[in-house]
Scaffold this active site. Structure first.
Site, PDB file in Angstrom:
ATOM      1  N   HIS A  44      14.843  53.120 -15.502  1.00 16.04           N
ATOM      2  CA  HIS A  44      15.577  53.338 -15.034  1.00 16.04           C
ATOM      3  C   HIS A  44      16.324  52.009 -14.505  1.00 16.04           C
ATOM      4  O   HIS A  44      17.081  52.275 -13.534  1.00 16.04           O
ATOM      5  CB  HIS A  44      16.494  54.504 -14.079  1.00 16.04           C
ATOM      6  CG  HIS A  44      17.560  54.907 -14.135  1.00 16.04           C
ATOM      7  ND1 HIS A  44      18.845  55.815 -13.573  1.00 16.04           N
ATOM      8  CD2 HIS A  44      18.923  54.525 -14.105  1.00 16.04           C
ATOM      9  CE1 HIS A  44      19.153  56.301 -13.939  1.00 16.04           C
ATOM     10  NE2 HIS A  44      20.030  54.972 -14.259  1.00 16.04           N
ATOM     11  N   HIS A  51      15.908  48.488  -8.798  1.00 17.14           N
ATOM     12  CA  HIS A  51      14.130  48.429  -9.441  1.00 17.14           C
ATOM     13  C   HIS A  51      14.138  47.566 -10.488  1.00 17.14           C
ATOM     14  O   HIS A  51      13.709  46.769 -10.095  1.00 17.14           O
ATOM     15  CB  HIS A  51      13.547  49.781  -9.057  1.00 17.14           C
ATOM     16  CG  HIS A  51      15.176  51.191  -9.195  1.00 17.14           C
ATOM     17  ND1 HIS A  51      15.808  51.405 -10.527  1.00 17.14           N
ATOM     18  CD2 HIS A  51      15.647  51.764  -8.682  1.00 17.14           C
ATOM     19  CE1 HIS A  51      16.256  51.083 -10.709  1.00 17.14           C
ATOM     20  NE2 HIS A  51      16.111  52.757  -9.249  1.00 17.14           N
ATOM     21  N   GLU A  76      16.113  55.033 -19.342  1.00 20.57           N
ATOM     22  CA  GLU A  76      17.083  56.518 -18.344  1.00 20.57           C
ATOM     23  C   GLU A  76      18.469  55.443 -18.098  1.00 20.57           C
ATOM     24  O   GLU A  76      18.027  54.416 -17.474  1.00 20.57           O
ATOM     25  CB  GLU A  76      17.504  57.240 -18.153  1.00 20.57           C
ATOM     26  CG  GLU A  76      16.119  56.770 -16.408  1.00 20.57           C
ATOM     27  CD  GLU A  76      15.938  58.070 -15.994  1.00 20.57           C
ATOM     28  OE1 GLU A  76      15.818  58.161 -14.865  1.00 20.57           O
ATOM     29  OE2 GLU A  76      15.259  59.370 -16.502  1.00 20.57           O
ATOM     30  N   HIS A 200      12.381  65.306 -12.089  1.00 18.92           N
ATOM     31  CA  HIS A 200      13.299  64.724 -10.626  1.00 18.92           C
ATOM     32  C   HIS A 200      12.750  65.681  -9.521  1.00 18.92           C
ATOM     33  O   HIS A 200      12.334  66.315  -9.724  1.00 18.92           O
ATOM     34  CB  HIS A 200      14.420  65.630  -9.959  1.00 18.92           C
ATOM     35  CG  HIS A 200      15.490  64.294  -9.088  1.00 18.92           C
ATOM     36  ND1 HIS A 200      15.919  62.855 -10.269  1.00 18.92           N
ATOM     37  CD2 HIS A 200      15.762  64.304  -8.396  1.00 18.92           C
ATOM     38  CE1 HIS A 200      16.045  62.262  -8.654  1.00 18.92           C
ATOM     39  NE2 HIS A 200      16.385  63.112  -7.874  1.00 18.92           N
TER      40      HIS A 200
END
Length: 250
Positions: A44, A51, A76, A200
């Protein structure tokens, strides 16, 4: 067929970014995950690159293309112009669109498909012209009407936001309620011919029940819980544990 495991590398990249050093090496840990049987890698790339960095994307794309051509790369993010341009340049196998504000710590809700249908239809069409599979982050709230609007965007799949289910780790009765809602949402998507992913706060503890309730679950994308387990068991053994939790013989 068991759900395929895609290993989210964001947490490893965030640990690397605490220092101006090249370790832990995101490519190396992605390679370990794939060698252990993970079916893909997820990233992501947020605008602030806190990150995954944009420079990681061609490296991971090349890792899959050169060494693991049967694996998939899933990117994503929120469908801003910068993210869409990255997707068109990198050509991941799947793009998962999330409604995150760039300042959010992590994804914490699905799309409002009624409010954002026009935006999503245009983005989905743009990505599909490049031959990319598109998945939309969706709340697992049991609302079939919302999924009908997701289908109308032309997307191939939804990704169930499983955070509320994962958050019930110490409340089994509440977890059952959340599991039922996720299952009803998945059933609505499946009935419309959409694929169903999940992600998640999934763990080796809560994955088996999810896989039993949604036997057609195509893919789970897991980062935080998997990375936490890897600190104890190592990446390879952790991937095997999560594959087993998905129902895959290991």
């Amino acid at each position: 067929m068991p759900a395929k495991l895609s290993v989210n590398l964001n947490a490893i990249a965030m640990l690397r970014n605490r220092r101006d050093l090249p370790w832990p090496d995101v490519r190396h840990f992605g390679r370990l995950a794939l060698l252990a049987g993970a079916h893909g890698l997820t990233v992501h790339p947020r605008p602030d690159q806190r990150h995954i960095r944009f420079s990681d994307l061609p490296v991971l794309r090349a890792l899959i293309d050169d060494e693991f051509p049967g694996a998939e790369f899933n990117m994503e993010g929120y469908p801003g112009e910068d993210f869409l341009a990255l997707c068109e340049a990198i050509e991941p196998d799947q793009v998962t669109l999330v409604p995150d504000d760039p300042a959010q710590a992590t994804s914490d809700h699905g799309w409002d498909f009624a409010a954002h249908g026009d935006l999503l239809r245009g983005v989905v069409q743009r990505l599909k012209r490049k031959g990319l599979r598109v998945s939309l982050f969706a709340d697992g709230d049991g609302e079939a009407g919302a999924i009908e609007k997701a289908k109308a965007t032309g997307a191939d799949r939804i990704e169930l936001y499983t955070g509320p289910y994962g958050g019930c780790y110490d409340a089994p009765e509440k977890a059952e309620v959340q599991l039922d809602l996720l299952g009803r949402t998945a059933d609505a998507a499946h009935a419309l011919g959409m694929g169903v992913n999940g992600g998640h706060d999934l763990t080796v503890t809560n994955l088996p029940a999810l896989a039993r309730r949604i036997p057609y679950l195509a893919e789970v994308s897991i980062g935080h819980g998997l990375t936490a387990d890897a600190l104890e068991f190592g990446m390879a053994e952790t991937v095997r544990r999560f594959r087993h939790a998905c129902g895959e013989p290991v």
